[in-house]
Motif scaffolding. Structure first.
Motif, PDB file in Angstrom:
ATOM      1  N   PRO A 160      -2.938   6.385  10.552  1.00  0.00           N
ATOM      2  CA  PRO A 160      -3.076   7.210   9.345  1.00  0.00           C
ATOM      3  C   PRO A 160      -2.477   6.570   8.088  1.00  0.00           C
ATOM      4  CG  PRO A 160      -2.455   8.588  11.186  1.00  0.00           C
ATOM      5  CD  PRO A 160      -2.364   7.168  11.667  1.00  0.00           C
ATOM      6  N   LEU A 161      -1.496   5.682   8.231  1.00  0.00           N
ATOM      7  CA  LEU A 161      -0.908   5.022   7.070  1.00  0.00           C
ATOM      8  C   LEU A 161      -1.961   4.257   6.289  1.00  0.00           C
ATOM      9  CD1 LEU A 161       1.605   5.517   8.987  1.00  0.00           C
ATOM     10  CD2 LEU A 161       2.565   3.443   7.997  1.00  0.00           C
ATOM     11  N   PHE A 162      -2.997   3.771   7.009  1.00  0.00           N
ATOM     12  CA  PHE A 162      -4.021   2.940   6.391  1.00  0.00           C
ATOM     13  C   PHE A 162      -5.326   3.715   6.172  1.00  0.00           C
ATOM     14  CE2 PHE A 162      -1.148   0.791   9.277  1.00  0.00           C
ATOM     15  CZ  PHE A 162      -0.449   0.012   8.382  1.00  0.00           C
ATOM     16  N   ASP A 163      -5.643   4.612   7.106  1.00  0.00           N
ATOM     17  CA  ASP A 163      -6.846   5.439   6.925  1.00  0.00           C
ATOM     18  C   ASP A 163      -6.734   6.316   5.681  1.00  0.00           C
ATOM     19  OD1 ASP A 163      -7.900   4.379   9.225  1.00  0.00           O
ATOM     20  OD2 ASP A 163      -7.378   6.087  10.500  1.00  0.00           O
ATOM     21  N   HIS A 164      -5.525   6.772   5.381  1.00  0.00           N
ATOM     22  CA  HIS A 164      -5.317   7.701   4.268  1.00  0.00           C
ATOM     23  C   HIS A 164      -4.617   7.036   3.076  1.00  0.00           C
ATOM     24  CE1 HIS A 164      -6.661  10.764   6.979  1.00  0.00           C
ATOM     25  NE2 HIS A 164      -5.649  10.584   7.812  1.00  0.00           N
ATOM     26  N   MET A 165      -4.660   5.719   3.032  1.00  0.00           N
ATOM     27  CA  MET A 165      -3.977   5.033   1.941  1.00  0.00           C
ATOM     28  C   MET A 165      -4.641   5.333   0.599  1.00  0.00           C
ATOM     29  SD  MET A 165      -5.265   1.121   2.734  1.00  0.00           S
ATOM     30  CE  MET A 165      -4.395   0.390   1.361  1.00  0.00           C
ATOM     31  N   VAL A 166      -3.838   5.250  -0.455  1.00  0.00           N
ATOM     32  CA  VAL A 166      -4.350   5.434  -1.808  1.00  0.00           C
ATOM     33  C   VAL A 166      -4.928   4.092  -2.247  1.00  0.00           C
ATOM     34  CG1 VAL A 166      -3.787   6.114  -4.163  1.00  0.00           C
ATOM     35  CG2 VAL A 166      -2.578   7.169  -2.234  1.00  0.00           C
ATOM     36  N   ASP A 171       6.757  16.356   4.623  1.00  0.00           N
ATOM     37  CA  ASP A 171       5.737  17.394   4.751  1.00  0.00           C
ATOM     38  C   ASP A 171       5.014  17.691   3.443  1.00  0.00           C
ATOM     39  OD1 ASP A 171       6.251  17.893   7.490  1.00  0.00           O
ATOM     40  OD2 ASP A 171       8.063  19.006   6.936  1.00  0.00           O
ATOM     41  N   ASP A 172       5.267  16.894   2.416  1.00  0.00           N
ATOM     42  CA  ASP A 172       4.683  17.148   1.112  1.00  0.00           C
ATOM     43  C   ASP A 172       3.560  16.145   0.849  1.00  0.00           C
ATOM     44  OD1 ASP A 172       4.007  17.598  -1.509  1.00  0.00           O
ATOM     45  OD2 ASP A 172       6.074  17.676  -2.250  1.00  0.00           O
ATOM     46  N   PRO A 173       2.295  16.564   0.890  1.00  0.00           N
ATOM     47  CA  PRO A 173       1.179  15.627   0.702  1.00  0.00           C
ATOM     48  C   PRO A 173       1.086  15.084  -0.715  1.00  0.00           C
ATOM     49  CG  PRO A 173       0.377  17.892   0.764  1.00  0.00           C
ATOM     50  CD  PRO A 173       1.837  17.943   1.122  1.00  0.00           C
ATOM     51  N   ASN A 174       1.838  15.650  -1.646  1.00  0.00           N
ATOM     52  CA  ASN A 174       1.825  15.173  -3.023  1.00  0.00           C
ATOM     53  C   ASN A 174       2.784  14.012  -3.253  1.00  0.00           C
ATOM     54  OD1 ASN A 174      -0.037  17.186  -3.971  1.00  0.00           O
ATOM     55  ND2 ASN A 174       1.630  18.674  -3.784  1.00  0.00           N
ATOM     56  N   VAL A 175       3.605  13.695  -2.237  1.00  0.00           N
ATOM     57  CA  VAL A 175       4.543  12.579  -2.315  1.00  0.00           C
ATOM     58  C   VAL A 175       4.002  11.436  -1.463  1.00  0.00           C
ATOM     59  CG1 VAL A 175       6.901  11.800  -1.829  1.00  0.00           C
ATOM     60  CG2 VAL A 175       6.488  14.127  -2.688  1.00  0.00           C
ATOM     61  N   ARG A 178      -0.808   6.623  16.239  1.00  0.00           N
ATOM     62  CA  ARG A 178       0.520   6.952  15.719  1.00  0.00           C
ATOM     63  C   ARG A 178       0.752   6.326  14.344  1.00  0.00           C
ATOM     64  NH1 ARG A 178       6.253   5.442  18.805  1.00  0.00           N
ATOM     65  NH2 ARG A 178       7.645   6.447  17.272  1.00  0.00           N
ATOM     66  N   VAL A 179       0.122   5.172  14.095  1.00  0.00           N
ATOM     67  CA  VAL A 179       0.359   4.457  12.836  1.00  0.00           C
ATOM     68  C   VAL A 179      -0.890   4.305  11.973  1.00  0.00           C
ATOM     69  CG1 VAL A 179       2.287   3.182  13.842  1.00  0.00           C
ATOM     70  CG2 VAL A 179       0.000   2.190  13.926  1.00  0.00           C
ATOM     71  N   GLY A 231       0.807  -1.206   0.000  1.00  0.00           N
ATOM     72  CA  GLY A 231       0.000   0.000   0.000  1.00  0.00           C
ATOM     73  C   GLY A 231       0.838   1.251   0.000  1.00  0.00           C
ATOM     74  N   GLN A 232       0.198   2.377  -0.260  1.00  0.00           N
ATOM     75  CA  GLN A 232       0.863   3.672  -0.261  1.00  0.00           C
ATOM     76  C   GLN A 232      -0.041   4.703   0.402  1.00  0.00           C
ATOM     77  OE1 GLN A 232       3.084   3.077  -4.602  1.00  0.00           O
ATOM     78  NE2 GLN A 232       2.015   4.985  -4.162  1.00  0.00           N
ATOM     79  N   ALA A 233       0.576   5.737   0.970  1.00  0.00           N
ATOM     80  CA  ALA A 233      -0.168   6.831   1.589  1.00  0.00           C
ATOM     81  C   ALA A 233       0.651   8.105   1.456  1.00  0.00           C
ATOM     82  CB  ALA A 233      -0.459   6.535   3.060  1.00  0.00           C
ATOM     83  N   PRO A 234      -0.003   9.272   1.494  1.00  0.00           N
ATOM     84  CA  PRO A 234       0.756  10.531   1.467  1.00  0.00           C
ATOM     85  C   PRO A 234       1.756  10.586   2.615  1.00  0.00           C
ATOM     86  CG  PRO A 234      -1.594  10.940   1.154  1.00  0.00           C
ATOM     87  CD  PRO A 234      -1.448   9.487   1.537  1.00  0.00           C
ATOM     88  N   THR A 235       2.875  11.219   2.384  1.00  0.00           N
ATOM     89  CA  THR A 235       3.937  11.237   3.390  1.00  0.00           C
ATOM     90  C   THR A 235       3.501  11.880   4.696  1.00  0.00           C
ATOM     91  OG1 THR A 235       4.777  13.325   2.497  1.00  0.00           O
ATOM     92  CG2 THR A 235       5.728  11.298   1.633  1.00  0.00           C
ATOM     93  N   THR A 236       2.513  12.757   4.642  1.00  0.00           N
ATOM     94  CA  THR A 236       2.045  13.400   5.873  1.00  0.00           C
ATOM     95  C   THR A 236       1.455  12.388   6.854  1.00  0.00           C
ATOM     96  OG1 THR A 236      -0.002  13.892   4.660  1.00  0.00           O
ATOM     97  CG2 THR A 236       1.635  15.647   4.806  1.00  0.00           C
ATOM     98  N   ALA A 237       1.024  11.215   6.351  1.00  0.00           N
ATOM     99  CA  ALA A 237       0.474  10.187   7.229  1.00  0.00           C
ATOM    100  C   ALA A 237       1.543   9.514   8.086  1.00  0.00           C
ATOM    101  CB  ALA A 237      -0.266   9.131   6.389  1.00  0.00           C
ATOM    102  N   PHE A 238       2.816   9.733   7.740  1.00  0.00           N
ATOM    103  CA  PHE A 238       3.923   9.052   8.410  1.00  0.00           C
ATOM    104  C   PHE A 238       4.619   9.931   9.462  1.00  0.00           C
ATOM    105  CE2 PHE A 238       3.154   6.904   4.502  1.00  0.00           C
ATOM    106  CZ  PHE A 238       3.607   5.606   4.611  1.00  0.00           C
TER     107      PHE A 238
END
Length: 403
Positions: A290-296, A242-246, A287-288, A203-210
């Protein structure tokens, strides 16, 4: 210079890196890939590169091309390899200083997590493939599924799924992955791949989730489930946090029986995989989570975890005009990130031997296979032993081979 091309089955990273070696040596080659285009399917997760893997890549690419490759890699420092309780958010272990090893559970093997300058070096598989493809595009034939080969008096033809054949080549290199028909024909069935029963999701998520994890290579562990252990591996790099586009990637692995795609269909991608990942992590710590809540969701994909024979790469009668590289000869579990590093070592060794001889010469495939069996067998054993500890899998004489 050889008058006939070297035929390469598959356009994965190992095949393309070998092609780069041949291109630099002005040795003609032709690649056959079953996919219709480079973007036909997802390219999978981010790869950690060992010192051995980086050395192999550097030995093949020109200084300028390696510089481009190096600049495209992410370099992660932080506190090394950290383990986190995914439910409570507590640190389970935290190495101080640079990363020490692939995993403390590894039994044997020499690959290290630390790659260069106290950093963990990684790159997305798709980006790695794109860089290795540069300059090779005119020599790739897409939608050509190699299902075997036919030897001639002076060369070899690749046989395709529709029954047609390639032009005559000087030799054939099977690099089309763990279901390689070239590998099965060459080894006379000795090369086997086993289903460990363990399953995974990419999976992938915006870097802000990390951001609450912070920089480092992390393993998130959930030992609270009744049906088995789940853990996630992710690499949090500092520059883009800090870049939500990455987007950063993660890989979830579950012991046998935990991750169950609909109808055991591992070709399904997107929302079905995302929904299972979200269900498994529903009670995880903020703490973790958001990696899954905001996944693409569109980037999620199932994954069947397989492994070659743990005792190592078997022997088969050498065929001077045919050999195999990468997952076609030593498919590995994801444990330790060893597989891709071993595959590029294959490309480096075989490319060097072919370059030194100006193409195929007597003894080239035998010399390559002799060298490859040593480090390849070591890598398969290390990967399996880590997976045995992490995933609870066992491969023995009762395990059915899927190839």
């Amino acid at each position: 210079m050889a008058s006939k091309p070297i035929l390469i089955s598959g356009a994965g990273v190992a095949s393309l890196l070998l092609a780069q070696s041949l291109r630099r040596a002005s040795i003609p080659f032709q690649i056959f890939e079953r996919d219709a285009s480079p973007s036909f399917r997802a390219q999978g997760y981010r790869l950690r590169l060992s010192a051995e893997g980086l050395d192999a890549i550097k030995s093949v690419l020109s200084p300028a091309d390696f510089s481009t490759f190096w600049d495209a890699c992410g370099k992660t420092g932080g506190s090394g390899f950290g383990s986190l309780n995914a439910v409570t958010g507590e640190n389970l272990s935290q190495d101080s200083g640079p990363p020490k090893a692939v995993d403390q559970e590894a039994k044997g093997g020499s690959l290290s997590l630390q790659s260069r300058g106290d950093k963990v070096v990684g790159i997305a598989r798709g980006e790695m493939r794109r860089l290795f493809m540069t300059g090779c595009e005119p020599f790739i034939k897409w939608s050509h599924n190699v299902t075997g080969y036919e030897l001639t008096a002076s060369g070899v033809h690749a046989i395709f799924a529709d029954g047609s054949m390639s032009e005559e080549g000087e030799m054939l290199v099977g690099g089309e992955g763990m279901y390689s028909k070239v590998a099965q024909q060459l080894s006379q069935g000795r090369l086997k791949v086993f289903d460990t029963g363990a399953r995974g999701i990419h999976g992938q998520a915006p870097t802000t989730a990390f951001k609450d994890l912070g920089e480092g290579v992390w393993r998130l562990i959930d030992d609270t489930r009744s049906d088995g252990r789940v853990f996630v591996i992710t690499n949090v790099r500092p520059n883009d946090m800090d870049d939500p586009n990455v987007q950063f990637g993660w890989t979830m692995c579950g012991q046998p029986g935990v991750i169950k795609p609909p109808n055991e269909n591992f070709t399904i991608i997107g929302k079905p995989a995302a929904d299972i990942a979200k269900s498994i992590t529903a009670q995880w710590h903020p703490r973790v989570k958001p990696l899954f809540d905001h996944m693409v969701e569109s980037e999620a994909a199932f994954w069947k975890i397989t492994c070659s024979t743990p005792s190592g790469v078997p022997e088969w009668p050498n065929e001077p005009r045919v050999t195999v590289i990468g997952d076609a000869v030593h498919s590995m579990t994801p444990a330790g990130g060893i597989g891709a590093n071993t595959a590029v070592r294959d490309s480096g060794v075989l490319g060097r031997l072919l370059t030194e001889s100006g193409g195929l010469a007597n003894g080239v495939t035998a010399a390559y296979e002799k060298e490859m069996r040593v480090y390849g067998s070591e890598a398969v054993k290390a990967s399996y032993n880590q997976a045995k500890n992490q995933f609870g899998v066992v491969i023995d004489e009762t395990t059915s081979a899927i190839v």
